[in-house]
Design an enzyme around this catalytic site. Sequence first.
Site, PDB file in Angstrom:
ATOM      1  N   CYS A  36      15.474  48.796  11.761  1.00  0.00           N
ATOM      2  CA  CYS A  36      15.258  50.093  12.412  1.00  0.00           C
ATOM      3  C   CYS A  36      15.738  50.113  13.852  1.00  0.00           C
ATOM      4  CB  CYS A  36      13.787  50.477  12.346  1.00  0.00           C
ATOM      5  SG  CYS A  36      12.762  49.508  13.467  1.00  0.00           S
ATOM      6  N   CYS A  67       9.729  51.856  10.507  1.00  0.00           N
ATOM      7  CA  CYS A  67      10.646  50.796  10.087  1.00  0.00           C
ATOM      8  C   CYS A  67      10.568  50.666   8.550  1.00  0.00           C
ATOM      9  CB  CYS A  67      10.228  49.505  10.778  1.00  0.00           C
ATOM     10  SG  CYS A  67      11.217  48.090  10.334  1.00  0.00           S
ATOM     11  N   TYR A  91      -6.876   2.326   5.944  1.00  0.00           N
ATOM     12  CA  TYR A  91      -6.023   1.197   5.584  1.00  0.00           C
ATOM     13  C   TYR A  91      -5.886   0.104   6.637  1.00  0.00           C
ATOM     14  CZ  TYR A  91      -3.071   4.615   7.972  1.00  0.00           C
ATOM     15  OH  TYR A  91      -2.587   5.548   8.843  1.00  0.00           O
ATOM     16  N   CYS A 131      15.319  44.937  15.830  1.00  0.00           N
ATOM     17  CA  CYS A 131      15.006  44.918  14.407  1.00  0.00           C
ATOM     18  C   CYS A 131      16.253  45.260  13.586  1.00  0.00           C
ATOM     19  CB  CYS A 131      13.884  45.909  14.116  1.00  0.00           C
ATOM     20  SG  CYS A 131      13.523  46.030  12.355  1.00  0.00           S
ATOM     21  N   ASP A 152       1.057  10.498   4.099  1.00  0.00           N
ATOM     22  CA  ASP A 152       1.740  11.379   5.038  1.00  0.00           C
ATOM     23  C   ASP A 152       0.765  12.418   5.592  1.00  0.00           C
ATOM     24  OD1 ASP A 152       3.724  12.479   6.499  1.00  0.00           O
ATOM     25  OD2 ASP A 152       4.707  13.509   4.830  1.00  0.00           O
ATOM     26  N   LYS A 206       2.092   4.708   1.731  1.00  0.00           N
ATOM     27  CA  LYS A 206       2.147   5.263   3.082  1.00  0.00           C
ATOM     28  C   LYS A 206       1.780   6.737   2.966  1.00  0.00           C
ATOM     29  CE  LYS A 206       4.987   5.210   7.213  1.00  0.00           C
ATOM     30  NZ  LYS A 206       4.775   6.556   7.692  1.00  0.00           N
ATOM     31  N   CYS A 259       8.605  43.377  14.739  1.00  0.00           N
ATOM     32  CA  CYS A 259       9.122  44.710  14.998  1.00  0.00           C
ATOM     33  C   CYS A 259       7.889  45.605  15.187  1.00  0.00           C
ATOM     34  CB  CYS A 259       9.952  45.214  13.822  1.00  0.00           C
ATOM     35  SG  CYS A 259      10.261  46.980  13.941  1.00  0.00           S
ATOM     36  N   GLU A 261       0.854  -1.194   0.000  1.00  0.00           N
ATOM     37  CA  GLU A 261       0.000   0.000   0.000  1.00  0.00           C
ATOM     38  C   GLU A 261       0.881   1.232   0.000  1.00  0.00           C
ATOM     39  OE1 GLU A 261      -2.111  -0.160   3.700  1.00  0.00           O
ATOM     40  OE2 GLU A 261      -2.726  -2.228   3.352  1.00  0.00           O
ATOM     41  N   LYS A 275      10.452   3.825   3.359  1.00  0.00           N
ATOM     42  CA  LYS A 275      10.335   5.273   3.150  1.00  0.00           C
ATOM     43  C   LYS A 275      11.023   5.665   1.852  1.00  0.00           C
ATOM     44  CE  LYS A 275       8.766   7.311   7.013  1.00  0.00           C
ATOM     45  NZ  LYS A 275       9.395   8.442   7.504  1.00  0.00           N
TER      46      LYS A 275
HETATM   47  S1  IVH Z   1      -0.695   0.504   8.970  1.00  0.00           S
HETATM   48  C1  IVH Z   1       0.169  -1.294  13.229  1.00  0.00           C
HETATM   49  N1  IVH Z   1      -0.814   1.534   6.571  1.00  0.00           N
HETATM   50  O1  IVH Z   1       2.212   5.361   9.263  1.00  0.00           O
HETATM   51  C2  IVH Z   1       0.400  -0.457  12.041  1.00  0.00           C
HETATM   52  N2  IVH Z   1      -0.039   2.915   8.358  1.00  0.00           N
HETATM   53  O2  IVH Z   1       4.451   4.451  11.233  1.00  0.00           O
HETATM   54  C3  IVH Z   1      -0.790   0.253  11.573  1.00  0.00           C
HETATM   55  N3  IVH Z   1       0.474   5.227   7.671  1.00  0.00           N
HETATM   56  O3  IVH Z   1       0.721   5.601  12.398  1.00  0.00           O
HETATM   57  C4  IVH Z   1      -0.528   1.226  10.529  1.00  0.00           C
HETATM   58  N4  IVH Z   1      -0.060   4.999   5.552  1.00  0.00           N
HETATM   59  O4  IVH Z   1      -0.258   6.974  10.533  1.00  0.00           O
HETATM   60  C5  IVH Z   1      -0.494   1.745   7.864  1.00  0.00           C
HETATM   61  N5  IVH Z   1      -1.033   2.309   4.390  1.00  0.00           N
HETATM   62  C6  IVH Z   1      -0.719   2.528   5.675  1.00  0.00           C
HETATM   63  C7  IVH Z   1      -0.251   3.772   6.147  1.00  0.00           C
HETATM   64  C8  IVH Z   1       0.081   3.940   7.506  1.00  0.00           C
HETATM   65  C9  IVH Z   1       0.374   5.822   6.492  1.00  0.00           C
HETATM   66  C10 IVH Z   1       0.968   5.877   8.903  1.00  0.00           C
HETATM   67  C11 IVH Z   1       0.078   5.694  10.094  1.00  0.00           C
HETATM   68  C12 IVH Z   1       0.907   5.040  11.140  1.00  0.00           C
HETATM   69  C13 IVH Z   1       2.306   5.276  10.665  1.00  0.00           C
HETATM   70  C14 IVH Z   1       3.158   4.102  11.047  1.00  0.00           C
END
Ligand code: IVH
Length: 681
Positions: free
Chosen positions: A423, A444, A238, A420, A130, A128, A438, A126, A325
């Site tokens: 000024c 200024c 997720y 500042c 942010d 991740k 300031c 999946e 990552k």
């Molecule tokens: S699974 C027990 N799936 O990443 C683990 N986490 O470092 C449950 N996150 O706190 C998390 N995308 O906020 C999972 N596809 C994804 C994710 C995801 C982002 C974040 C989530 C979690 C952190 C884990």
Amino acid sequence: MNSRNKHIPVHETGQEGEVEVRIKTLREEIEQHNYNYYVLSAPTISDRAFDERMKALQDLEDMYPEYADPHSPTQRVGSDLSKEFEQVEHAYPMLSLGNTYSEEEVREFYNRTVRLLNEPFEIVAELKYDGVSISLIYENGVLVRAVTRGDGTRGDDVTANIRTIRSIPLKLRGNNYPGKFEIRGEVLLPWAEFDRLNKEREEQEEPLFANPRNAASGTLKQQNPAIVASRKLDGYFYYLLGEALPEQGHYENLQIARSWGFKIPDVIRKCRDLQDVFDYIAYWDRERKSLPVATDGIVLKVNSLQQQQQLGFTAKSPRWAISYKFQAERAVTRLNSVSFQVGRTGAVTPVANLEPILLSGTTVKRASLHNADIIEELGLRIGDDVYVEKGGEIIPKIVGVDVDARPMMIGDQVRFVTHCPECGAHLVRREKEAAHYCPNETGCPPQIKGKIEHFVTRRAMDIGIGPETVEDLYNAGYVKNIADLYTLQIPDLLLLERWAEKSAQNLAASLEKSKSVPFERVLYGLGIRYVGETVAKRLAFAFRDIDGLKQATFEALTSVDEIGGRIAQSVLAYFADERNLLIIDRLKTYGLQMATDGKIPVSSGKLKGLSIVISGTFSNHSRDEYKAMIEQHEGKNSSSISKNTDYILAGKNMGPAKLEKAVKWGIRMIDEEEFLNMLAL
Ligand code: IVH
């Protein structure tokens, strides 16, 4: 209370049941449309028709409060109720994931899983996301609580805020969901909305959000759900938790959760082997840039719940999942110096001057240090080797110091200036704000020049000069405030370098023309803190003229729609300053508009944040008129269709290329009637 809203007890109407059924039907119908629109991005009715249903429901609920329901779609709009968040214990702790940064580490995870399970298994890949992690608890198909991660064991109850997110179902669809379960995911602020928000903040001179994650988290912590509702957050999910999940596999459960109404990313894949995993990583490392939301890696999970249980958890994270990552674009370079810039409102921003370095395609020479707290946290010294990153951020930032590389004879610790740099005034730090200011507003130089630059801009007085000219006029001693502009004399201008008869006459003509600029734009041009274009319009409309506004009390100011305490304070402070009153008096004498002509079109804000493309020919209004209407109601008129286009205002003979794109990307097309109705409601 008007008669429409008069409460008639149901038992007196003889129509029990009927009203209830109507309310119920409307709620269901509206939720279906919300789902079509926010989750499927495939609406089946016009906005107008949707709004009509919403209004009908609201009216019925007003009339028959006995049928009030916190899960009603009318409750998503957010109330003004503010309260501190309550802390709630998580039934299942919210753990984090083990991070990996290389294919090698992914391979290790895979091989370890092979060893530990000693039987075939499936891996789900999946993205991740942010954002801000959130856990939603549903009981009998109804959202009962939304809790942030907090410290993993306890989090903040942000249910009221989460309810405002349109893509999060308040009530589930179908009937095959467990009686009680939790679903976890990420609250995200899409890039487009992040840009819009920051632009708005820039206009209001508020500190910008560094990235969508900070913006989402700042938004979720708002005490006022109405503000949360106004920023279009989204929720991607997720992870399901509960005693009675329908399927044995994580992947399969998520597919079913999609049918309950959740936004489950459809980029989730089952991988057959490690090569599939690497292909997925490589693909998304490239393609993620075109996604509407920020991602920072991928997550790999063992699919079978039974196998997940078998693998279990370490103290911090599951053994059945790992994250990879994406490489943040980062470089090391030397910190040469730190300068402090003073803006139009006096806010002082620290900027790191770096040894130029190439970072993701551009040469980086400077990086924002944001504020004193960040400098302190980094423990920066001049001459340090610093890590510079350009992740989700627009402006590169310093993320750390290579302390080991620090030579013995290192430069001074970087400290925030106390005075500042422009000024010399002693800087102040307002309560609860990270920024230093300031306070010498009228003495200024950058603040003076900034105020003049703002005053002459197109959206304010539209006096055709730019910052360089303002600089020249200021340096020559001709202009020390906005009122001085109107005392400029052509012969004086001709004494300046680069000025010829023609340019001097042009300026004189522009100044003359600016005297008919409407009051609301003059008010905006004054540069009162937090008084942007919309606020200026509202104030001008409410108080009619400058004297009315000058005399307005805090209560009178805050009783105006969308004017809160912060803006009111700022207006009061502005008029409490004799120097400002003097300038206003002078502007009045020069003949500027200081009263409304009564026809101020106040923005309804109905198109706020919407990007609209006009295409074809129209019969009710011209294209330019439609363009003006879009802008007046705070929409954005774009010339070309992109994935971010919200609507196409389609007239006759729309171009075939546009039509094709619109269909391909599922962009909603509305005709002029629908458009006008959108604004009329
Ligand atoms: S699974 C027990 N799936 O990443 C683990 N986490 O470092 C449950 N996150 O706190 C998390 N995308 O906020 C999972 N596809 C994804 C994710 C995801 C982002 C974040 C989530 C979690 C952190 C884990």
